[in-house]
Scaffold this active site. Sequence first.
Site, PDB file in Angstrom:
ATOM      1  N   GLU A  43      -3.698  19.235  46.214  1.00  0.00           N
ATOM      2  CA  GLU A  43      -3.627  18.863  47.626  1.00  0.00           C
ATOM      3  C   GLU A  43      -2.171  18.846  48.091  1.00  0.00           C
ATOM      4  O   GLU A  43      -1.276  18.476  47.336  1.00  0.00           O
ATOM      5  CB  GLU A  43      -4.262  17.487  47.838  1.00  0.00           C
ATOM      6  CG  GLU A  43      -5.768  17.541  47.636  1.00  0.00           C
ATOM      7  CD  GLU A  43      -6.465  16.212  47.837  1.00  0.00           C
ATOM      8  OE1 GLU A  43      -7.628  16.236  48.269  1.00  0.00           O
ATOM      9  OE2 GLU A  43      -5.874  15.155  47.563  1.00  0.00           O
ATOM     10  N   CYS A  54       4.427  17.537  52.437  1.00  0.00           N
ATOM     11  CA  CYS A  54       4.388  16.744  51.203  1.00  0.00           C
ATOM     12  C   CYS A  54       3.712  17.615  50.141  1.00  0.00           C
ATOM     13  O   CYS A  54       2.546  17.974  50.272  1.00  0.00           O
ATOM     14  CB  CYS A  54       3.603  15.453  51.449  1.00  0.00           C
ATOM     15  SG  CYS A  54       3.453  14.437  49.984  1.00  0.00           S
ATOM     16  N   CYS A  90      -1.340  13.987  37.102  1.00  0.00           N
ATOM     17  CA  CYS A  90      -0.053  13.356  36.796  1.00  0.00           C
ATOM     18  C   CYS A  90      -0.202  12.544  35.515  1.00  0.00           C
ATOM     19  O   CYS A  90      -1.241  11.945  35.283  1.00  0.00           O
ATOM     20  CB  CYS A  90       0.360  12.429  37.946  1.00  0.00           C
ATOM     21  SG  CYS A  90       2.002  11.692  37.727  1.00  0.00           S
ATOM     22  N   CYS A 136       0.475   5.437  37.020  1.00  0.00           N
ATOM     23  CA  CYS A 136       0.800   4.216  37.762  1.00  0.00           C
ATOM     24  C   CYS A 136      -0.508   3.545  38.193  1.00  0.00           C
ATOM     25  O   CYS A 136      -1.434   4.211  38.651  1.00  0.00           O
ATOM     26  CB  CYS A 136       1.665   4.536  38.977  1.00  0.00           C
ATOM     27  SG  CYS A 136       3.252   5.272  38.503  1.00  0.00           S
ATOM     28  N   CYS A 148      -2.131   4.195  41.769  1.00  0.00           N
ATOM     29  CA  CYS A 148      -2.148   5.557  42.322  1.00  0.00           C
ATOM     30  C   CYS A 148      -3.371   6.328  41.840  1.00  0.00           C
ATOM     31  O   CYS A 148      -3.639   6.392  40.638  1.00  0.00           O
ATOM     32  CB  CYS A 148      -0.876   6.299  41.908  1.00  0.00           C
ATOM     33  SG  CYS A 148      -0.818   8.000  42.494  1.00  0.00           S
ATOM     34  N   CYS A 155      -0.038   8.248  50.741  1.00  0.00           N
ATOM     35  CA  CYS A 155       0.557   8.114  49.404  1.00  0.00           C
ATOM     36  C   CYS A 155      -0.439   7.538  48.425  1.00  0.00           C
ATOM     37  O   CYS A 155      -1.091   6.539  48.702  1.00  0.00           O
ATOM     38  CB  CYS A 155       1.745   7.157  49.436  1.00  0.00           C
ATOM     39  SG  CYS A 155       2.987   7.607  50.607  1.00  0.00           S
TER      40      CYS A 155
END
Length: 359
Positions: free
Chosen positions: A94, A107, A114, A118, A121, A337
Site C-alpha cells: 500500500e 507516503c 515489516c 512494533c 502497528c 499511520c
Amino acid sequence: MPSTACDIAELELHELEAALGALGQPAFRARQLYRWVYRRGLADFAGMTDLGVPLREDLAGRFRIGTPEVVRKDVSIDGTTKFLLRLADGKLIESVFIPDTPSMTFCISTQVGCAMACGFCLTGKMGLVRNLTAGEIAGQVRVLAAATDMLDHPFNIVLMGMGEPLHNYDNTMKALRMLHSEHGLAVSPRRVTISTVGIVPGLERLGREPLMPNLAVSLHATTDEQRTALVPPNRKYPLAAILEACRRFPLKKRNRITFEYVMLEGVNDSPDDARRLVRLLAGIKAKVNLIPLNPAPGIPYERPSDERVARFAQILADKHLTVSVRKSRGRDIRAACGQLIVEGGTKKSAAQQMALLMK
Ligand code: SAH
C-alpha cells in the site's frame, strides 16, 4: 509471469546508459527513455514517439519497465488516497497520497510487511515478507504521481509506509538516487523524509550519504524498559545509542531531526513522560511530532484524549521544544499511520524475523 528481460525500472541513469551503450546506442537515448518513464509515466515502449519504430521494437524485445499495478484506490473524505498495488510476483503493498498538508505528499513503502513488530502497528503484525527492490520503491512514486496528476508538480516523499527503510538500506537509497535524477522526477533530497525505528549502523551510514534526506526517528518512549516493550529492536539499539547517533548526525544548517512519538493512553502519555522526553532530547537539534494512536482491531492500546495530548505538547513547548501533533489523515479508509496491512503471502513469523535481526 514476470518476464526475465532486463528491467529498466531497476536501473539508475548511468546503468541504463551502459546497458544501451552495449547495444551501440548513444548516452542521450538513456536520458530520453528515463524522461518517458519518470516524467511522462510511460510503462511501455510503443508510446515513446521520439524513438524510431525499429528501435522501440528492439527495446521491447530486450527490456521491460516493471511498474506496480494499481489494484484498488480508496479515497478518504479528507482527500487522502490509498493505493493497493500489485508487484510483479503478485505481492501486494500500500502507498498513500496525502494532499494539501500544505504540500502534496506521497507516503511510500520500502518492504512487504515489516520485521520490527512494533506493538501498536498493524504492518508489524504481518512480519517481513520481503524487501522491495529499488525499482518497486521508486515505482510507487511513478505510479502515484501519474495517477494523481502530479508528474509536473513538486511533491514530498515520506518513507513512512510499510516497512523499515534502514532495514532495506541499499534499495531505499538507490530508489532515492533514481528519483533524484534530473532526467527523471528530479526529487530533491530536501523533499524526502526517511522515518526509522533507529537502526544505529543504518543511521551512521545515512550520515555519510551524499544525497541526504530528512531524518525522522520513531522514539515513542522515554525509558528502555518501556521502549523495548513497544519497539522490540530497542533491545539491540537502546535509547542511549540511538540518541548518541542522532547527536553525531551531520545536519545541515537550520535542519533538525524529527522525533516521532506515538501516544498511547495510559502507557507513554503522562506529564512525567513528557518531562523525560525533554531531558532525553537536550542538546539535539530536534522537533517532536506527536502521533495520537490510530487504533485498529488487534492493537491492544487506546488513543489518548485531545486534552491529554495537548497537555503533553504544552510541557514540551514550555521547554522550548518545537512540537506538532500529527493530524492523521485517511483514517476512514485505514490509510493512516500504522494502518497499512495486506493479507496473504508466505512469511516468517514476526518472532523469527526478530531473531534474524537480533543476531
Ligand atoms: N519503520 C518506520 C516507518 C513506520 S510508519 C518507522 O518506524 O519510523 C511511520 C510512523 O507511524 C512511525 O513513527 C510509526 O511508529 C507510526 N505508527 C505505527 N503504527 C501507528 C499507529 N497505529 N498509530 C499511529 N502511529 C503509528
